[in-house]
Design a protein around this motif. Structure first.
Motif, mmCIF file in Angstrom:
data_model
loop_
_atom_site.group_PDB
_atom_site.id
_atom_site.type_symbol
_atom_site.label_atom_id
_atom_site.label_comp_id
_atom_site.label_asym_id
_atom_site.label_seq_id
_atom_site.Cartn_x
_atom_site.Cartn_y
_atom_site.Cartn_z
ATOM 1 N N PRO A 1 0.746 -1.392 0.037
ATOM 2 C CA PRO A 1 -0.223 -0.080 -0.135
ATOM 3 C C PRO A 1 0.727 1.178 -0.153
ATOM 4 C CG PRO A 1 -0.785 -1.471 1.731
ATOM 5 C CD PRO A 1 0.610 -1.753 1.253
ATOM 6 N N PHE A 2 0.308 2.114 -0.678
ATOM 7 C CA PHE A 2 1.225 3.545 -0.734
ATOM 8 C C PHE A 2 0.273 4.733 -0.525
ATOM 9 C CE2 PHE A 2 0.281 3.041 -5.011
ATOM 10 C CZ PHE A 2 -0.260 3.778 -5.477
ATOM 11 N N GLY A 3 0.629 5.837 0.230
ATOM 12 C CA GLY A 3 -0.302 7.063 0.124
ATOM 13 C C GLY A 3 -1.184 6.968 1.217
ATOM 14 N N GLU B 1 -6.980 8.871 6.857
ATOM 15 C CA GLU B 1 -7.709 9.881 8.037
ATOM 16 C C GLU B 1 -8.564 10.804 7.488
ATOM 17 O OE1 GLU B 1 -5.266 10.531 11.249
ATOM 18 O OE2 GLU B 1 -4.701 8.139 11.502
ATOM 19 N N LYS B 2 -7.873 11.812 6.654
ATOM 20 C CA LYS B 2 -8.289 13.012 6.324
ATOM 21 C C LYS B 2 -7.893 13.154 4.817
ATOM 22 C CE LYS B 2 -8.740 15.522 10.204
ATOM 23 N NZ LYS B 2 -8.278 16.849 10.937
ATOM 24 N N ASN B 3 -8.677 13.068 3.832
ATOM 25 C CA ASN B 3 -8.575 13.207 2.270
ATOM 26 C C ASN B 3 -8.089 14.513 2.019
ATOM 27 O OD1 ASN B 3 -8.492 12.945 -0.325
ATOM 28 N ND2 ASN B 3 -10.584 13.563 -0.650
ATOM 29 N N HIS B 4 -6.804 14.512 1.392
ATOM 30 C CA HIS B 4 -6.254 15.828 0.691
ATOM 31 C C HIS B 4 -6.043 15.542 -0.631
ATOM 32 C CE1 HIS B 4 -5.180 16.892 4.931
ATOM 33 N NE2 HIS B 4 -4.634 15.711 4.914
ATOM 34 N N GLY B 5 -6.923 14.930 -1.315
ATOM 35 C CA GLY B 5 -6.891 14.744 -2.766
ATOM 36 C C GLY B 5 -5.600 14.095 -3.492
ATOM 37 N N ALA B 6 -4.753 13.681 -2.720
ATOM 38 C CA ALA B 6 -3.548 12.971 -3.245
ATOM 39 C C ALA B 6 -3.726 11.530 -3.463
ATOM 40 C CB ALA B 6 -2.406 13.018 -2.271
ATOM 41 N N GLY B 7 -2.604 10.935 -4.515
ATOM 42 C CA GLY B 7 -3.062 9.607 -4.913
ATOM 43 C C GLY B 7 -2.611 8.677 -3.524
ATOM 44 N N PHE B 8 -3.371 7.581 -3.719
ATOM 45 C CA PHE B 8 -3.064 6.173 -2.731
ATOM 46 C C PHE B 8 -3.317 5.070 -3.551
ATOM 47 C CE2 PHE B 8 -7.415 7.745 -2.237
ATOM 48 C CZ PHE B 8 -8.201 6.346 -2.330
ATOM 49 N N GLY B 9 -2.914 3.908 -2.859
ATOM 50 C CA GLY B 9 -3.315 2.740 -3.601
ATOM 51 C C GLY B 9 -2.532 1.464 -3.360
ATOM 52 N N PHE B 10 -2.344 0.581 -4.283
ATOM 53 C CA PHE B 10 -1.548 -0.561 -4.066
ATOM 54 C C PHE B 10 -0.596 -0.922 -5.252
ATOM 55 C CE2 PHE B 10 -5.910 -1.305 -2.424
ATOM 56 C CZ PHE B 10 -5.601 -1.668 -1.081
ATOM 57 N N ARG B 11 0.648 -1.316 -4.861
ATOM 58 C CA ARG B 11 1.490 -1.858 -5.849
ATOM 59 C C ARG B 11 1.496 -3.344 -5.616
ATOM 60 N NH1 ARG B 11 4.392 2.365 -3.902
ATOM 61 N NH2 ARG B 11 4.447 4.081 -5.444
ATOM 62 N N ILE B 12 1.461 -4.169 -6.819
ATOM 63 C CA ILE B 12 1.555 -5.651 -6.512
ATOM 64 C C ILE B 12 2.586 -6.291 -7.447
ATOM 65 C CG2 ILE B 12 0.031 -7.770 -6.782
ATOM 66 C CD1 ILE B 12 -2.479 -5.874 -6.802
ATOM 67 N N ARG B 13 3.473 -6.907 -6.726
ATOM 68 C CA ARG B 13 4.745 -7.796 -7.464
ATOM 69 C C ARG B 13 4.624 -9.071 -7.109
ATOM 70 N NH1 ARG B 13 9.414 -6.834 -5.050
ATOM 71 N NH2 ARG B 13 8.466 -6.332 -3.130
ATOM 72 N N VAL B 14 4.895 -9.739 -8.477
ATOM 73 C CA VAL B 14 5.238 -11.243 -8.224
ATOM 74 C C VAL B 14 6.381 -11.512 -7.412
ATOM 75 C CG1 VAL B 14 5.125 -13.547 -9.551
ATOM 76 C CG2 VAL B 14 3.554 -11.793 -9.981
ATOM 77 N N LEU B 15 6.401 -12.334 -6.553
ATOM 78 C CA LEU B 15 7.699 -12.640 -6.039
ATOM 79 C C LEU B 15 8.094 -14.074 -6.530
ATOM 80 C CD1 LEU B 15 6.895 -11.638 -2.330
ATOM 81 C CD2 LEU B 15 8.287 -10.319 -4.125
ATOM 82 N N SER B 16 7.270 -14.839 -6.767
ATOM 83 C CA SER B 16 7.631 -16.294 -7.339
ATOM 84 C C SER B 16 6.546 -16.737 -7.834
ATOM 85 C CB SER B 16 8.109 -17.133 -6.155
ATOM 86 O OG SER B 16 7.325 -17.541 -5.161
ATOM 87 N N GLN B 17 6.676 -17.893 -8.864
ATOM 88 C CA GLN B 17 5.614 -18.236 -9.444
ATOM 89 C C GLN B 17 5.893 -19.530 -10.157
ATOM 90 O OE1 GLN B 17 4.298 -16.131 -12.943
ATOM 91 N NE2 GLN B 17 2.402 -17.121 -13.231
ATOM 92 N N ASN B 18 5.218 -20.637 -9.821
ATOM 93 C CA ASN B 18 5.455 -21.997 -10.012
ATOM 94 C C ASN B 18 4.352 -22.296 -11.276
ATOM 95 O OD1 ASN B 18 7.362 -22.198 -8.347
ATOM 96 N ND2 ASN B 18 6.383 -23.014 -6.691
#
Length: 141
Positions: A85-87, A123-140
């Protein structure tokens, strides 16, 4: 939808916006990007400023999720991803909760199975960007 010439590497960018039914003055914008580094989902809520915001990332019940530092690591048979998560002011894991109802997968009408859900909060919206980064760590395969 924006993609580089030739669609090399499967990279793309999608942008959209809507006004939620519960507050027609609000505007929620979302950008979804895929690159060699993974996926990034960025939200921005333009109004109301100062409001508390929550966002959820729902995962399939086959994933087991653990918090590791500022990220969540989600493991299922054949796949391990980091969700960063970021922002946001806070993030936590919910699963099979009833108050509020979060952390459920409904594979059919009338059926619900507990499933990991990552909840983020501002907690208090300031109009800034927020969200998630999703990275694959391993895949079989």
């Amino acid at each position: 939808l924006h993609a580089p010439a030739g669609g090399e590497g499967g990279e793309f960018r999608f942008e959209g916006a809507y006004r939620p039914y519960h507050d027609r003055t609000a505007v929620h914008r979302r950008v979804v990007e895929r690159s060699a580094g993974g996926w990034t989902v960025t939200d921005r809520v333009e109004r109301p400023l100062g409001a508390q915001l929550r966002a959820w990332l729902h995962l399939h019940p086959s994933f087991a999720v653990e918090r590791e530092g500022g990220a969540f690591v989600a493991r299922s048979p054949g796949l391990c991803v980091a969700v960063e998560p970021f922002g946001v002011d806070g993030a936590r894991l919910r699963m099979g909760e009833r108050d509020p109802v979060q952390g459920w997968h409904c594979p059919r009408f009338g059926g619900a199975v507990p499933a990991p859900t990552i909840e983020t909060e501002i907690e208090k919206n300031h109009g800034a960007g927020f969200g998630f980064r999703i990275r694959v760590l391993s895949q079989n395969e």
